[in-house]
Design a protein around this motif. Structure first.
Motif, PDB file in Angstrom:
ATOM      1  N   VAL A  84       0.571  -1.890  -0.153  1.00  0.00           N
ATOM      2  CA  VAL A  84       0.171   0.542   0.384  1.00  0.00           C
ATOM      3  C   VAL A  84       0.397   1.492  -0.171  1.00  0.00           C
ATOM      4  CG1 VAL A  84      -1.914   1.476   1.380  1.00  0.00           C
ATOM      5  CG2 VAL A  84      -1.327  -0.775   1.097  1.00  0.00           C
ATOM      6  N   LEU A  85       1.972   1.022   0.428  1.00  0.00           N
ATOM      7  CA  LEU A  85       2.788   2.910   0.898  1.00  0.00           C
ATOM      8  C   LEU A  85       3.577   2.314  -0.490  1.00  0.00           C
ATOM      9  CD1 LEU A  85       3.485   4.296   3.232  1.00  0.00           C
ATOM     10  CD2 LEU A  85       5.421   2.724   3.357  1.00  0.00           C
ATOM     11  N   ALA A  86       3.480   1.319  -1.264  1.00  0.00           N
ATOM     12  CA  ALA A  86       4.666   1.876  -2.470  1.00  0.00           C
ATOM     13  C   ALA A  86       3.306   2.554  -3.527  1.00  0.00           C
ATOM     14  CB  ALA A  86       5.412   0.644  -2.840  1.00  0.00           C
ATOM     15  N   LEU A  87       2.977   1.921  -3.116  1.00  0.00           N
ATOM     16  CA  LEU A  87       1.587   2.043  -4.485  1.00  0.00           C
ATOM     17  C   LEU A  87       1.428   4.064  -3.813  1.00  0.00           C
ATOM     18  CD1 LEU A  87      -0.329   1.485  -6.759  1.00  0.00           C
ATOM     19  CD2 LEU A  87      -1.951   0.805  -4.559  1.00  0.00           C
ATOM     20  N   TRP A  88       1.184   4.529  -2.962  1.00  0.00           N
ATOM     21  CA  TRP A  88       0.893   5.567  -2.430  1.00  0.00           C
ATOM     22  C   TRP A  88       1.956   6.613  -3.214  1.00  0.00           C
ATOM     23  CZ3 TRP A  88      -2.172   8.644  -1.172  1.00  0.00           C
ATOM     24  CH2 TRP A  88      -4.170   8.210  -0.240  1.00  0.00           C
ATOM     25  N   ALA A  89       3.554   5.385  -2.776  1.00  0.00           N
ATOM     26  CA  ALA A  89       4.716   6.496  -3.051  1.00  0.00           C
ATOM     27  C   ALA A  89       5.343   6.910  -5.008  1.00  0.00           C
ATOM     28  CB  ALA A  89       5.736   5.991  -2.733  1.00  0.00           C
ATOM     29  N   VAL A  90       3.914   5.504  -5.533  1.00  0.00           N
ATOM     30  CA  VAL A  90       3.676   6.058  -7.097  1.00  0.00           C
ATOM     31  C   VAL A  90       3.215   6.845  -7.381  1.00  0.00           C
ATOM     32  CG1 VAL A  90       3.869   4.522  -9.655  1.00  0.00           C
ATOM     33  CG2 VAL A  90       5.368   3.540  -7.516  1.00  0.00           C
ATOM     34  N   LEU A  91       1.958   6.579  -7.048  1.00  0.00           N
ATOM     35  CA  LEU A  91       1.243   6.953  -7.564  1.00  0.00           C
ATOM     36  C   LEU A  91       0.736   8.716  -7.318  1.00  0.00           C
ATOM     37  CD1 LEU A  91      -1.969   4.326  -7.071  1.00  0.00           C
ATOM     38  CD2 LEU A  91      -0.889   4.927  -8.867  1.00  0.00           C
ATOM     39  N   VAL A  92       0.436   8.838  -6.133  1.00  0.00           N
ATOM     40  CA  VAL A  92       1.681  10.662  -5.378  1.00  0.00           C
ATOM     41  C   VAL A  92       2.734  11.160  -6.456  1.00  0.00           C
ATOM     42  CG1 VAL A  92       1.653  12.056  -3.306  1.00  0.00           C
ATOM     43  CG2 VAL A  92       0.079   9.612  -3.450  1.00  0.00           C
ATOM     44  N   GLY A  93       3.801   9.649  -6.486  1.00  0.00           N
ATOM     45  CA  GLY A  93       4.644  10.679  -7.393  1.00  0.00           C
ATOM     46  C   GLY A  93       4.675  11.273  -8.544  1.00  0.00           C
ATOM     47  N   THR A  94       3.646  10.303  -9.037  1.00  0.00           N
ATOM     48  CA  THR A  94       3.844  10.685 -10.930  1.00  0.00           C
ATOM     49  C   THR A  94       2.503  11.188 -10.979  1.00  0.00           C
ATOM     50  OG1 THR A  94       3.712   7.838 -11.205  1.00  0.00           O
ATOM     51  CG2 THR A  94       2.340   9.645 -12.978  1.00  0.00           C
ATOM     52  N   ALA A  95       1.275  11.897 -10.134  1.00  0.00           N
ATOM     53  CA  ALA A  95       0.860  13.063  -9.945  1.00  0.00           C
ATOM     54  C   ALA A  95       1.210  14.007  -9.512  1.00  0.00           C
ATOM     55  CB  ALA A  95      -0.671  13.392  -9.112  1.00  0.00           C
ATOM     56  N   ALA A  96       1.950  14.139  -8.598  1.00  0.00           N
ATOM     57  CA  ALA A  96       3.350  15.818  -8.687  1.00  0.00           C
ATOM     58  C   ALA A  96       4.105  16.399  -9.770  1.00  0.00           C
ATOM     59  CB  ALA A  96       4.145  14.959  -7.193  1.00  0.00           C
ATOM     60  N   THR A  97       4.676  14.929 -10.223  1.00  0.00           N
ATOM     61  CA  THR A  97       5.235  15.333 -10.899  1.00  0.00           C
ATOM     62  C   THR A  97       4.854  15.675 -12.647  1.00  0.00           C
ATOM     63  OG1 THR A  97       6.968  13.409 -10.524  1.00  0.00           O
ATOM     64  CG2 THR A  97       7.389  14.305 -12.772  1.00  0.00           C
ATOM     65  N   ARG A  98       3.583  15.232 -12.597  1.00  0.00           N
ATOM     66  CA  ARG A  98       2.897  15.288 -13.577  1.00  0.00           C
ATOM     67  C   ARG A  98       2.011  17.617 -13.601  1.00  0.00           C
ATOM     68  NH1 ARG A  98       0.115  17.463 -17.005  1.00  0.00           N
ATOM     69  NH2 ARG A  98      -1.602  16.610 -18.539  1.00  0.00           N
ATOM     70  N   TRP A  99       1.882  17.287 -12.302  1.00  0.00           N
ATOM     71  CA  TRP A  99       0.946  18.192 -12.320  1.00  0.00           C
ATOM     72  C   TRP A  99       1.339  19.641 -10.610  1.00  0.00           C
ATOM     73  CZ3 TRP A  99      -3.134  13.845 -11.226  1.00  0.00           C
ATOM     74  CH2 TRP A  99      -3.513  13.685 -12.543  1.00  0.00           C
ATOM     75  N   PHE A 100       2.341  19.427 -10.874  1.00  0.00           N
ATOM     76  CA  PHE A 100       2.794  20.897 -10.390  1.00  0.00           C
ATOM     77  C   PHE A 100       3.536  21.583 -11.150  1.00  0.00           C
ATOM     78  CE2 PHE A 100       6.458  22.602  -8.107  1.00  0.00           C
ATOM     79  CZ  PHE A 100       6.590  22.746  -6.870  1.00  0.00           C
ATOM     80  N   ARG A 101       3.168  22.706 -10.272  1.00  0.00           N
ATOM     81  CA  ARG A 101       2.795  24.139 -10.672  1.00  0.00           C
ATOM     82  C   ARG A 101       3.838  24.902 -10.440  1.00  0.00           C
ATOM     83  NH1 ARG A 101      -3.135  24.125 -10.050  1.00  0.00           N
ATOM     84  NH2 ARG A 101      -3.162  25.914  -8.843  1.00  0.00           N
ATOM     85  N   TRP A 102       5.226  25.636 -11.356  1.00  0.00           N
ATOM     86  CA  TRP A 102       6.046  25.764 -10.320  1.00  0.00           C
ATOM     87  C   TRP A 102       5.363  27.449  -9.751  1.00  0.00           C
ATOM     88  CZ3 TRP A 102      10.919  23.947  -9.935  1.00  0.00           C
ATOM     89  CH2 TRP A 102      11.076  22.991 -10.961  1.00  0.00           C
ATOM     90  N   SER A 103       4.126  28.668 -10.175  1.00  0.00           N
ATOM     91  CA  SER A 103       3.665  29.782 -10.038  1.00  0.00           C
ATOM     92  C   SER A 103       2.082  29.766  -9.079  1.00  0.00           C
ATOM     93  CB  SER A 103       4.047  30.563 -10.256  1.00  0.00           C
ATOM     94  OG  SER A 103       3.536  30.660 -11.963  1.00  0.00           O
TER      95      SER A 103
END
Length: 246
Positions: free
Chosen positions: A227-246
């Motif tokens: 479960v923890l690994a799944l959270w790391a992969v899914l949230v890490g992918t989402a953060a990389t995809r939708w992170f905004r700089w401003s």
């Protein structure tokens, strides 16, 4: 002059983030003082009676998990939110670091600070009589690193998508809710019955369960680690995809 390689840029960003966290008094309270209070409080109160050989044996893994959430989720979430507000991230967006490099640098900083937390909290727990399983020490290190990755990514996802003004309130509120009812410090058996089926699927509950299994029994809880690994992969992918700089 030859441009720095990506690993070199990540290392420099990680070093900067580490120094910034260790110099911030408010973050040190969140990352060191509050977990120490939780450790001592749980060791002298009956909340964890009957769950292990002693109160501190049950409390220590949960408090180490709380440290991971504090530095990875709340610490990085708030810091990154303010960086967005004051234009620091906009400046970083003009550099070759990139979203992936920024997240990797922050994870690196979280791991360094988590090592400091582990020494302080673990040393205090040992002084209070903590006797972790020998195999648990080997299992605990990668589990803490996995938890740090998951919670850092979650903090960055909020800080990189929500309004900077809202990040402080949201991260603190989520930290309180997960700390009290997320199965990170108190196992599901000590929470209201309605929450018990849910907490194991939260990153907080998964990390708490995995560390308690490792340090109490010397075994790997594959379900919790998965479960923890799944959270790391899914949230890490989402953060990389939708992170905004401003």
């Amino acid at each position: 002059m030859k441009a720095a390689t990506l690993p070199r840029r990540i290392w420099q960003q990680g070093r900067y983030e580490t120094v910034a966290m260790l110099r911030n008094g408010e973050q040190l309270i969140l990352m060191i003082v509050l977990p120490l209070i939780a450790l001592i409080g749980l060791s002298v109160t009956p909340f964890l009676d009957g769950l292990g050989p002693s109160r501190v044996d049950v409390a220590a893994p949960g408090v180490l998990a709380l440290c991971t959430m504090s530095v990875g989720f709340t610490g990085q979430g708030i810091a990154t939110g303010f960086d967005r507000r004051y234009g620091v991230l906009r400046f970083l967006s003009t550099t070759p670091l990139g979203r992936g490099g920024l997240i990797a640098g922050k994870v690196l900083a979280v791991l360094v600070v988590l090592a400091v937390q582990t020494v302080v909290i673990g040393g205090t727990a040992l002084a209070l009589g903590w006797k972790p399983a020998a195999a648990g020490i080997v299992l605990g290190v990668p589990l803490l690193a996995l938890g740090a990755a998951a919670f850092t990514a979650l903090g960055l996802l909020i800080a990189g998508t929500a309004r900077p003004e809202a990040t402080l309130a949201v991260t603190n509120l989520v930290w309180i809710l997960l700390g009290l009812f997320g199965g990170i410090v108190l196992p599901a058996t000590r929470l209201p019955a309605a929450l018990a089926p849910v907490v194991g699927f939260l990153p907080s509950g998964a990390l708490g369960n995995a560390l308690r299994s490792a340090f109490l029994d010397g075994t790997l809880d594959l379900g919790a680690a998965g479960v923890l690994a799944l959270w790391a992969v899914l949230v890490g992918t989402a953060a990389t995809r939708w992170f905004r700089w401003s």
